[in-house]
Motif scaffolding. Structure first.
Motif, mmCIF file in Angstrom:
data_model
loop_
_atom_site.group_PDB
_atom_site.id
_atom_site.type_symbol
_atom_site.label_atom_id
_atom_site.label_comp_id
_atom_site.label_asym_id
_atom_site.label_seq_id
_atom_site.Cartn_x
_atom_site.Cartn_y
_atom_site.Cartn_z
ATOM 1 N N PRO A 47 0.816 -1.226 0.000
ATOM 2 C CA PRO A 47 0.000 0.000 0.000
ATOM 3 C C PRO A 47 0.845 1.270 0.000
ATOM 4 O O PRO A 47 0.520 2.237 -0.684
ATOM 5 C CB PRO A 47 -0.826 -0.136 1.283
ATOM 6 C CG PRO A 47 -0.944 -1.603 1.497
ATOM 7 C CD PRO A 47 0.354 -2.176 1.031
ATOM 8 N N TRP A 213 -6.005 -0.228 -6.642
ATOM 9 C CA TRP A 213 -6.191 -0.660 -5.250
ATOM 10 C C TRP A 213 -6.873 -2.031 -5.178
ATOM 11 O O TRP A 213 -6.481 -2.871 -4.349
ATOM 12 C CB TRP A 213 -7.004 0.381 -4.482
ATOM 13 C CG TRP A 213 -6.223 1.640 -4.245
ATOM 14 C CD1 TRP A 213 -6.348 2.829 -4.884
ATOM 15 C CD2 TRP A 213 -5.148 1.802 -3.310
ATOM 16 N NE1 TRP A 213 -5.432 3.742 -4.413
ATOM 17 C CE2 TRP A 213 -4.673 3.141 -3.439
ATOM 18 C CE3 TRP A 213 -4.527 0.978 -2.378
ATOM 19 C CZ2 TRP A 213 -3.634 3.652 -2.675
ATOM 20 C CZ3 TRP A 213 -3.482 1.484 -1.620
ATOM 21 C CH2 TRP A 213 -3.047 2.799 -1.768
ATOM 22 N N THR A 214 -7.867 -2.276 -6.032
ATOM 23 C CA THR A 214 -8.478 -3.609 -6.029
ATOM 24 C C THR A 214 -7.460 -4.649 -6.485
ATOM 25 O O THR A 214 -7.467 -5.786 -6.000
ATOM 26 C CB THR A 214 -9.713 -3.646 -6.930
ATOM 27 O OG1 THR A 214 -9.351 -3.283 -8.271
ATOM 28 C CG2 THR A 214 -10.781 -2.691 -6.442
ATOM 29 N N PHE A 217 -5.253 -5.396 -3.359
ATOM 30 C CA PHE A 217 -5.923 -6.212 -2.342
ATOM 31 C C PHE A 217 -6.188 -7.628 -2.861
ATOM 32 O O PHE A 217 -6.111 -8.600 -2.103
ATOM 33 C CB PHE A 217 -7.228 -5.542 -1.922
ATOM 34 C CG PHE A 217 -7.030 -4.197 -1.282
ATOM 35 C CD1 PHE A 217 -5.943 -3.962 -0.458
ATOM 36 C CD2 PHE A 217 -7.916 -3.150 -1.518
ATOM 37 C CE1 PHE A 217 -5.739 -2.731 0.131
ATOM 38 C CE2 PHE A 217 -7.724 -1.917 -0.936
ATOM 39 C CZ PHE A 217 -6.637 -1.693 -0.111
ATOM 40 N N LYS A 218 -6.493 -7.735 -4.131
ATOM 41 C CA LYS A 218 -6.731 -9.065 -4.689
ATOM 42 C C LYS A 218 -5.435 -9.879 -4.705
ATOM 43 O O LYS A 218 -5.455 -11.103 -4.458
ATOM 44 C CB LYS A 218 -7.301 -8.940 -6.109
ATOM 45 C CG LYS A 218 -7.609 -10.289 -6.754
ATOM 46 C CD LYS A 218 -8.155 -10.113 -8.156
ATOM 47 C CE LYS A 218 -8.327 -11.458 -8.839
ATOM 48 N NZ LYS A 218 -8.796 -11.330 -10.236
ATOM 49 N N THR A 221 -5.042 -11.318 -1.381
ATOM 50 C CA THR A 221 -6.008 -12.401 -1.175
ATOM 51 C C THR A 221 -5.573 -13.677 -1.880
ATOM 52 O O THR A 221 -5.629 -14.774 -1.308
ATOM 53 C CB THR A 221 -7.392 -11.966 -1.679
ATOM 54 O OG1 THR A 221 -7.806 -10.805 -0.970
ATOM 55 C CG2 THR A 221 -8.421 -13.065 -1.479
ATOM 56 N N ARG A 291 -13.903 -13.045 -1.425
ATOM 57 C CA ARG A 291 -13.246 -11.742 -1.491
ATOM 58 C C ARG A 291 -12.681 -11.476 -2.891
ATOM 59 O O ARG A 291 -12.818 -10.369 -3.427
ATOM 60 C CB ARG A 291 -12.125 -11.669 -0.451
ATOM 61 C CG ARG A 291 -11.391 -10.325 -0.423
ATOM 62 C CD ARG A 291 -10.453 -10.252 0.754
ATOM 63 N NE ARG A 291 -9.618 -9.052 0.720
ATOM 64 C CZ ARG A 291 -10.023 -7.854 1.097
ATOM 65 N NH1 ARG A 291 -11.258 -7.685 1.533
ATOM 66 N NH2 ARG A 291 -9.195 -6.818 1.033
#
Length: 525
Positions: A47, A213-214, A217-218, A221, A291
């Motif tokens: 991030p 950003w997705t 985060f993916k 995950t 998610r």
């Protein structure tokens, strides 16, 4: 000073230099900034690093951000898929060219532009120009062909967006990075497309910025999911040895148990045993998939404007029927924007370099053809043509999607046969009485008596003709001269404005009163 085209300037008022157009301004180099080396900022992305990359792109250092946008397309199959659908759907839309006028010169200019866009590979070049959808902008260099004394775009060359920065004052004018300095793009040599995905600076307008950003985060995950599956997806291999086993024997057993998961084969002494314990996974292992799917749906919404054709959701077939890959409003906006860019950076230069500056230029239009209700169109034309409406046969063929017949082609014709005729009447009608018309006689045919209502109708039909005759006098000729349905409506409205409504109202009132009395007393002849 280099030789210039007389009287030709670009939209910024800069003169066009012939020599500059014959040399590629941004050809790749083996050294310097225009290399095809690979940067992979997505590796080990955090991030904090992502926030720094996005901030640097606004501060006129967009190279890492643009490299990240490229990485995202390579590393995230879902993002690559939906972004490719959006670009391919727009690049595959119908492209037409509309002439600036009906004169021979305008038609010639339009034909030249059609020749350019009908080249093999233009659809792929359009796909490259739409790279701006993801990154916010794209710069495509026009490679001109002057071999026959004419100026034709031979190729539209995609250039790596990392080779460009923006003017630090306005943040919108693209500059080419060249030998440690930033130089303006040569006029009439570039197609610069800025995709308006959102309002703001071009470097902040691409979809990649919202998806970054997705994507981050993916990636977390998916990594956690892979670790989870590796740890718990295989059965536990438990080795057992006797109490008197030596350290060497223990190491042999450990190596055997470890190799079983890779080689699916091992040997151990007879005094040892290997037991497999079934991997019954319990807990919230489904969280990883849910998610990842949710993040994919957010990406679909940003890129396509919908999820009905990309994600398995309840009622997916019915929902998908309402979407065609890309939502209609997004498709129209992309088509309109790319058409405007081509008209500015391709159509005008092509016409100017070959014919000189013009007051009006042909226009490229990109979009789906207008949907026509053919049944309603044919019904309306069938009704209005007998009234004098003039409709071109070629226009009708275009509207209903039929090509003009080729010379000598067999044509469809109405079936041949005798015209229908009424059977002979053994009892010809009696001669008309004073005040009667054929219409009034026909309305009472087949009846033995004529009551007061019918007599009132006869009188009314005889009286209304003087009132209406000024309205219909010469109407057929005026309708025949009209050029559209709107003109016919305006003509009729103007005619009825002169109708003596008071007299006609009085006539209708008297007729209705007479008919009411006749009905009350059952008056007949």
């Amino acid at each position: 000073m280099a030789e210039e085209f007389k009287g030709i300037v670009d939209r910024y008022g800069r003169p066009i230099a012939k020599a500059a157009l014959k040399v590629e301004q941004a050809a790749p180099t083996g050294s310097g900034v225009r290399r095809h080396d690979a940067l992979h900022p997505a590796a080990g992305l955090t991030p904090g690093r992502l926030a720094g990359i996005l901030r640097a792109s606004i501060d006129n250092d967009p190279e890492s951000y643009l490299a990240l946008a490229e990485d995202m397309e390579e590393r995230d199959p879902h993002y690559a898929g939906v972004l490719g659908v959006r670009k391919r759907q727009v690049s595959g839309l119908e492209i037409t060219v509309e002439a600036a006028g009906e004169d021979a010169a305008s038609v010639e200019h339009a034909d030249l532009v059609r020749e350019v866009i009908e080249r093999d590979g233009f659809e792929d070049e359009l796909f490259d120009i739409l790279d701006a959808v993801g990154k916010g902008f794209s710069c495509t260099e026009i490679i001109w062909d002057t071999s026959e004394g004419q100026w034709r775009p031979k190729r539209l060359a995609w250039r790596d967006p990392r080779w460009f920065v923006f003017d630090q004052v306005d943040g919108e004018t693209p500059l080419l990075r060249d030998a440690g300095q930033n130089v303006p793009l040569n006029p009439y040599q570039w197609i610069y497309h800025s995709a308006k995905v959102k309002s703001g600076l071009p470097i902040r307008g691409g979809i990649a910025r919202a998806v970054a950003w997705t994507f981050l985060f993916k990636s977390f995950t998916i990594k956690d999911w892979a670790i989870f599956c590796e740890a718990y997806g295989q059965p536990l291999r438990l080795g057992k040895y006797d109490a008197g086993a030596s350290e060497k024997d223990k190491q042999i057993l450990l190596d055997a148990v470890s190799n079983i998961g890779v080689d699916y084969a091992a040997i151990v002494p007879a005094s040892m045993a290997v037991e497999f314990i079934k991997a019954d996974i319990s807990g919230s292992h489904g969280l990883y998939k849910e998610r990842a799917d949710w993040l994919d749906q957010q990406t679909s919404k940003v890129v396509l404007g919908q999820t009905g054709t990309t994600d398995a959701i309840a009622g997916g077939y019915a929902v998908g029927k309402t979407h065609d890959g890309v939502r209609e409003d997004i498709e129209k906006a992309d088509g309109r924007q790319i058409a405007a860019t081509l008209n500015r950076d391709l159509t005008r230069p092509t016409v100017d370099l070959n014919f000189g500056p013009q007051k009006k230029y042909p226009r490229i239009l990109i979009g789906r053809p207008e949907q026509v209700d053919i049944k309603s169109l044919v019904d309306n034309v069938t009704k209005l043509v007998p009234l004098g409406l003039k409709v071109g046969m070629s226009t009708m063929r275009d509207r209903i999607g039929l090509p003009d017949p080729a010379k000598g082609e067999e044509l469809l014709v109405p079936p041949k046969g005798p015209a229908p005729t009424d059977p002979p009447d053994d009892n010809p009608p009696p001669p008309l009485k004073p005040g009667e018309t054929e219409q009034t006689v026909h309305s009472t045919a087949g009846t033995g008596t004529r009551d007061a209502i019918e007599r009132s109708t006869d009188a009314m039909l005889a009286d209304w003709e003087p009132l209406v005759s000024p309205i219909v006098a010469g109407l057929d000729a005026e309708i025949a001269a009209a050029s559209s349905v709107a003109d016919v409506k305006a003509l009729l409205s103007k005619r009825f404005a002169g109708l003596d409504a008071a007299a006609l109202t009085e006539l209708l009132a008297r007729s209705a009163f007479a008919a009411l009395l006749a009905g009350q007393v059952d008056d007949t002849l």
